[in-house]
Design an enzyme around this catalytic site. Structure first.
Site, mmCIF file in Angstrom:
data_model
loop_
_atom_site.group_PDB
_atom_site.id
_atom_site.type_symbol
_atom_site.label_atom_id
_atom_site.label_comp_id
_atom_site.label_asym_id
_atom_site.label_seq_id
_atom_site.Cartn_x
_atom_site.Cartn_y
_atom_site.Cartn_z
ATOM 1 C CD GLU A 23 -1.000 0.741 3.663
ATOM 2 O OE1 GLU A 23 -1.481 1.875 3.464
ATOM 3 O OE2 GLU A 23 -1.157 0.103 4.722
ATOM 4 C CE LYS A 157 -2.856 1.845 13.246
ATOM 5 N NZ LYS A 157 -2.817 1.167 11.999
HETATM 6 N N1 PSU Z 1 -1.587 1.397 9.977
HETATM 7 C C1 PSU Z 1 -0.325 1.897 10.008
HETATM 8 N N2 PSU Z 1 0.005 2.886 9.192
HETATM 9 C C2 PSU Z 1 -0.885 3.369 8.296
HETATM 10 C C3 PSU Z 1 -2.205 2.803 8.229
HETATM 11 C C4 PSU Z 1 -2.505 1.821 9.098
HETATM 12 O O1 PSU Z 1 0.483 1.457 10.789
HETATM 13 O O2 PSU Z 1 -0.535 4.268 7.562
HETATM 14 C C5 PSU Z 1 -3.163 3.265 7.187
HETATM 15 C C6 PSU Z 1 -3.517 2.084 6.258
HETATM 16 O O3 PSU Z 1 -3.473 2.564 4.921
HETATM 17 C C7 PSU Z 1 -4.925 1.719 6.644
HETATM 18 C C8 PSU Z 1 -5.462 3.067 7.026
HETATM 19 O O4 PSU Z 1 -5.652 1.113 5.598
HETATM 20 O O5 PSU Z 1 -4.398 3.666 7.750
HETATM 21 C C9 PSU Z 1 -6.698 2.962 7.855
HETATM 22 O O6 PSU Z 1 -7.240 4.241 7.951
HETATM 23 P P1 PSU Z 1 -8.678 4.446 8.633
HETATM 24 O O7 PSU Z 1 -8.450 4.097 10.066
HETATM 25 O O8 PSU Z 1 -8.973 5.901 8.392
HETATM 26 O O9 PSU Z 1 -9.616 3.520 7.915
#
Ligand code: PSU
Ligand code: MN
Length: 300
Positions: A23, A157
């Site tokens: 990604e 996380k």
């Molecule tokens: N976890 C990480 N770093 C990130 C992300 C997740 O350690 O940059 C990013 C990923 O691209 C994940 C997104 O799909 O955050 C999720 O965002 P949200 O919580 O807004 O759906």
């Protein structure tokens, strides 16, 4: 064609060689420059060393691209105006000729379009703490329920509500598999205090489960949680107070929607004097190795 593959990725896919998708939101919104660029290059290198091909995914000036060349990767890592693209944003970004980085959900969509079955990242989005009032549940989870791509991450996380995330995955019919241990990992920490719904100890068995899910006609993918290597972890007791502080600052500053995850990651980086970033990089590299092994097992 609505997307284009790099020469390396196109050749590998034509030959049936193993390919691992990557990604780009982690590059533009998850880490500061220049560590983001260094991480992106290293992870691609690790996948090649393991015998697979990396396919970093992004939208560059309206073009959905699968596999970026070194100049494109560097330019993306330096951009401050890249959009954060989830399922809802992908086609709009393309229509507007804009540049955006793909989240787990959007990367899964693009990988599947190209015929890539496996994808390595750091952490997935999930059910946020307080979701019972905010309704903040990442589109990554519903993507896992419908798109047949296996996502290798280091668990959820601890800024999220881990038990609610696991419950939600179960409701959606997404297998949350932990590699090599029974406890579900929590990104910076090897354990979350919660059991994993299921454990698998070999890449071969993960590949078999992926094949069989397809064979019996089930939609959706697998979540593969790979604990951060021991030497790189930040134990839960150390990271939890930092998370609580970052969460309360986010609330005080009315941070919402797409901005929540990048804000929290940025504050945790500052509050740990960069230690969280070192852990983040180590776990992504570790996930790239396991994803390569699974991709190779799938290709055989
Ligand atoms: N976890 C990480 N770093 C990130 C992300 C997740 O350690 O940059 C990013 C990923 O691209 C994940 C997104 O799909 O955050 C999720 O965002 P949200 O919580 O807004 O759906
Ligand atoms: Mn969200």
């Amino acid at each position: 064609m609505s997307y284009s593959c790099s020469h390396e990725v196109k050749t590998a896919l034509q030959n049936g060689d193993p390919v691992v998708a990557l990604e780009s939101t982690i590059i533009t919104h998850g880490m500061p420059y220049p560590q983001n660029l260094e991480m992106a290059r290293n992870v691609e290198g690790i996948i090649r060393e393991c015998g697979a091909r990396p396919a970093t995914i992004a939208v560059l000036e309206g073009q959905l691209r699968i596999g970026l060349n070194p100049d494109e990767l560097e330019a993306l890592a330096n951009r401050h105006d890249a959009r954060k693209l989830s399922r809802a944003d992908l086609a709009v970004c393309m229509a507007q000729g804009a540049t955006g980085a793909t989240t787990v959900a959007a990367t899964m969509i693009a990988a599947h379009l190209a015929g890539i079955e496996i994808f390595a990242t750091g952490g997935i989005g999930g059910v946020h703490r307080g979701a019972e009032t905010s309704f903040d549940i990442s589109a990554d989870l519903t993507e896992l329920a419908q798109t047949p791509v296996a996502v290798v991450c280091a668990g959820a996380k601890a800024i999220l509500d881990i038990p609610k995330t696991l419950e939600y995955l179960e409701t959606l019919g997404v297998p949350a598999v932990t590699y090599g241990q029974s406890a579900f990992p929590a990104f910076w920490s090897r354990t979350s205090g919660f059991q994993s719904p299921v454990r698998i100890d070999t890449a071969h068995e993960i590949a078999t489960a992926i094949r069989l899910r397809k064979a019996i006609g089930l939609a959706g993918g697998h979540l593969i949680a790979n604990p951060v290597p021991e030497g790189s972890e930040i134990p839960q007791t150390e990271i939890e107070p930092v998370i609580r502080q970052a969460l309360s600052e986010a609330e005080a500053q009315n941070i919402s929607a797409k901005a929540v995850t990048p804000f929290l990651l940025g504050r945790i980086f500052e509050l740990t004097n960069g230690r969280s970033l070192e852990t983040n990089i180590a776990l992504v590299e570790n996930n790239a190795r396991l994803a390569s092994e699974i991709a190779i097992a799938l290709a055989n």
